[in-house]
Motif scaffolding. Structure first.
Motif, PDB file in Angstrom:
ATOM      1  N   LYS A 142      32.738  30.325 -18.141  1.00 22.32           N
ATOM      2  CA  LYS A 142      32.050  31.195 -19.100  1.00 22.32           C
ATOM      3  C   LYS A 142      32.218  32.660 -18.724  1.00 22.32           C
ATOM      4  N   ARG A 143      32.054  32.955 -17.431  1.00 27.20           N
ATOM      5  CA  ARG A 143      32.210  34.335 -16.980  1.00 27.20           C
ATOM      6  C   ARG A 143      33.623  34.842 -17.210  1.00 27.20           C
ATOM      7  N   ILE A 144      34.614  34.018 -16.896  1.00 28.40           N
ATOM      8  CA  ILE A 144      36.014  34.429 -17.093  1.00 28.40           C
ATOM      9  C   ILE A 144      36.304  34.618 -18.573  1.00 28.40           C
ATOM     10  N   ALA A 145      35.836  33.692 -19.407  1.00 27.85           N
ATOM     11  CA  ALA A 145      36.055  33.808 -20.850  1.00 27.85           C
ATOM     12  C   ALA A 145      35.441  35.083 -21.400  1.00 27.85           C
ATOM     13  N   THR A 146      34.319  35.492 -20.832  1.00 28.87           N
ATOM     14  CA  THR A 146      33.623  36.680 -21.322  1.00 28.87           C
ATOM     15  C   THR A 146      34.258  37.978 -20.834  1.00 28.87           C
ATOM     16  N   ASP A 147      34.690  38.009 -19.564  1.00 29.09           N
ATOM     17  CA  ASP A 147      35.047  39.284 -18.940  1.00 29.09           C
ATOM     18  C   ASP A 147      36.526  39.483 -18.636  1.00 29.09           C
ATOM     19  N   ALA A 148      37.341  38.462 -18.765  1.00 30.42           N
ATOM     20  CA  ALA A 148      38.772  38.633 -18.477  1.00 30.42           C
ATOM     21  C   ALA A 148      39.417  39.558 -19.509  1.00 30.42           C
ATOM     22  N   ARG A 149      40.424  40.266 -19.084  1.00 25.66           N
ATOM     23  CA  ARG A 149      41.160  41.141 -20.005  1.00 25.66           C
ATOM     24  C   ARG A 149      42.205  40.372 -20.809  1.00 25.66           C
ATOM     25  N   SER A 150      42.677  39.277 -20.237  1.00 24.69           N
ATOM     26  CA  SER A 150      43.703  38.481 -20.905  1.00 24.69           C
ATOM     27  C   SER A 150      43.059  37.359 -21.715  1.00 24.69           C
ATOM     28  N   SER A 294      28.167  36.655 -30.032  1.00 17.08           N
ATOM     29  CA  SER A 294      29.165  36.127 -29.107  1.00 17.08           C
ATOM     30  C   SER A 294      29.535  34.707 -29.498  1.00 17.08           C
ATOM     31  N   VAL A 295      30.230  34.575 -30.615  1.00 15.28           N
ATOM     32  CA  VAL A 295      30.646  33.259 -31.097  1.00 15.28           C
ATOM     33  C   VAL A 295      31.548  32.582 -30.085  1.00 15.28           C
ATOM     34  N   SER A 296      32.483  33.339 -29.532  1.00 10.32           N
ATOM     35  CA  SER A 296      33.454  32.740 -28.615  1.00 10.32           C
ATOM     36  C   SER A 296      32.788  32.180 -27.371  1.00 10.32           C
ATOM     37  N   THR A 297      31.787  32.893 -26.832  1.00  4.30           N
ATOM     38  CA  THR A 297      31.104  32.413 -25.635  1.00  4.30           C
ATOM     39  C   THR A 297      30.351  31.121 -25.905  1.00  4.30           C
TER      40      THR A 297
END
Length: 317
Positions: A142-150, A294-297
Motif C-alpha cells: 500500500k505504501r509503495i503504491a501510494t508513494d512510488a514515482r513509477s 484515493s480510488v487507486s489505494t
C-alpha cells in the motif's frame, strides 16, 4: 522496460512470478530482484539492550551481538535475492535478470531503489513472511503504491493460475489523463492471443450542485467540469476500443453508476479478472482531492486480483 521486483521468499512474493506471466511484459524486459534485510524488525530489541548495556561491562558483548545479527540478516538476504533471481530466470529466460540486496525499511527502500535504478515498474506481493510481518509488510504494498514515482503492480494469485487461458484485464476509465495513461500502458504490453480487456466507466451520481454548494468559490469550475466529463469519457472509451482492437485485444465496455471503488472491485470479481489497471495522479487542486479521493489505494487494498497503478514516466509528465 525495467522492472524492480521485491522478493522476500514468502508465498506471496513467489506468487509474483506466476502473476508476471499474465502481466504482458515484453521479452526484452530488464528485471532487478530486490531483497531487503530489515535489521530493526528482524532483531531482538537492540536499542533496549544497548541502553541497558551503557555504562556496564557488557557494552562490547552487546555490540558483538548486534554485528553478528546484522551479518546473519545480510547473508539471508543475499541468499533470498539469489533464489529469486534463479526462479525468475527459469520462468523468463529471455529477460536480463539481476539481483540487488538492501537493508532498511522495505517500503521506503524499494521506493528509493525504484528512483535510483530508474525503473518503469515496481512489483510486490500483497503480504510478507511472518505473522508479525504481515502487520507491517501487508502495508508495504500500500505504501509503495501510494508513494512510488513509477508504476506499481501489487501481485495476487489468479483463480486461473496454472491455466493457459489468456489474461482478463479491467481498466478504470474516468476521462482523465491518468485513465488515458492506464489504457496506454495496457496497449504497450505484449499480450497472448485472446487477451480480453474490459473498460469500466463509473458515474458516481454526485449532483454537481451539491459539490458547488460545499465549495461555492469553485462553483463555475465544478459546473464546467461536469459538463465536459461525460463527453470526455465517451471519447476515451471510443478511442480505447479502437486502439486496443488494433492490437487484437478483445475489448468490451461497461458504463455503471455507483462508487468507483466498489464498482471496479465488483466488476473485477464478477468478470474473474486477473488484474485491474487504474491511473493515478498528484492532485494539484483541492477540488480534485475532494472529488476523486484515493480510488487507486482502496483498490490495491481490497482487490481479489492483481492491481497495477499506472503513473506516467518522467518523460511523459
Amino acid at each position: 522496460m525495467k522492472v524492480l521486483i521485491g522478493y522476500d521468499g514468502s508465498e506471496s512474493s513467489n506468487q509474483v512470478f506466476d502473476d508476471l506471466k499474465r502481466a504482458g511484459l515484453p521479452p526484452d524486459t530488464e528485471a532487478v530482484i530486490a531483497s531487503v534485510g530489515d535489521l530493526l524488525m528482524s532483531s531482538p530489541p537492540l536499542q533496549e539492550a544497548a541502553l541497558q548495556a551503557i555504562g556496564s561491562r557488557r557494552v562490547a558483548s552487546s555490540l558483538k551481538q548486534a554485528q553478528t545479527h546484522a551479518a546473519k540478516v545480510i547473508k539471508e538476504t543475499q541468499e533470498l535475492a539469489a533464489q529469486g533471481k534463479k526462479q525468475l530466470s527459469a520462468i523468463f529466460p529471455d529477460w536480463r535478470v539481476s539481483a540487488e540486496i538492501f537493508t532498511g525499511t522495505p517500503a521506503w527502500v524499494l521506493i528509493d531503489a525504484g528512483v535510483n535504478l530508474n525503473t518503469d515498474l515496481i512489483v510486490v506481493g500483497s503480504q510478507g513472511r511472518s505473522a508479525l510481518g504481515r502487520f507491517f509488510l501487508g502495508s508495504v504494498s500500500k505504501r509503495i503504491a501510494t508513494d512510488a514515482r513509477s508504476s506499481v503492480r501489487v501481485a495476487r494469485p489468479s483463480a486461473r493460475n496454472g491455466s493457459d487461458a489468456p489474461p482478463r484485464i479491467i481498466v478504470g476509465v474516468d476521462g482523465s489523463p491518468a485513465a488515458e495513461q492506464a489504457i496506454y500502458a495496457v496497449g504497450q504490453r505484449v499480450w497472448q492471443d485472446g487477451t480480453e480487456v474490459h473498460l469500466v466507466a463509473v458515474d458516481d451520481g454526485t449532483p454537481p450542485a451539491r459539490i458547488a454548494a460545499r465549495l461555492p468559490q469553485a462553483a463555475n469550475m465544478i459546473n464546467s467540469y461536469f459538463q465536459t466529463k461525460d463527453s470526455r469519457v465517451s471519447a476515451m472509451l471510443e478511442w480505447a476500443t479502437e486502439e486496443l482492437s488494433h492490437i487484437n485485444l478483445k475489448t468490451t465496455i461497461s458504463r455503471e453508476k455507483g462508487d468507483p471503488k466498489t464498482v471496479l472491485l465488483t466488476e473485477a470479481e464478477k468478470w474473474n479478472a486477473d488484474s485491474i489497471f487504474v491511473g493515478t495522479r498528484d492532485f494539484k487542486s483541492g477540488f480534485e482531492r475532494f472529488r476523486l479521493g484515493s480510488v487507486s489505494t482502496a483498490i490495491v487494498t481490497n482487490a481479489h486480483c492483481s492491481v497495477e497503478i499506472v503513473r506516467p514516466s518522467e518523460t511523459m509528465q
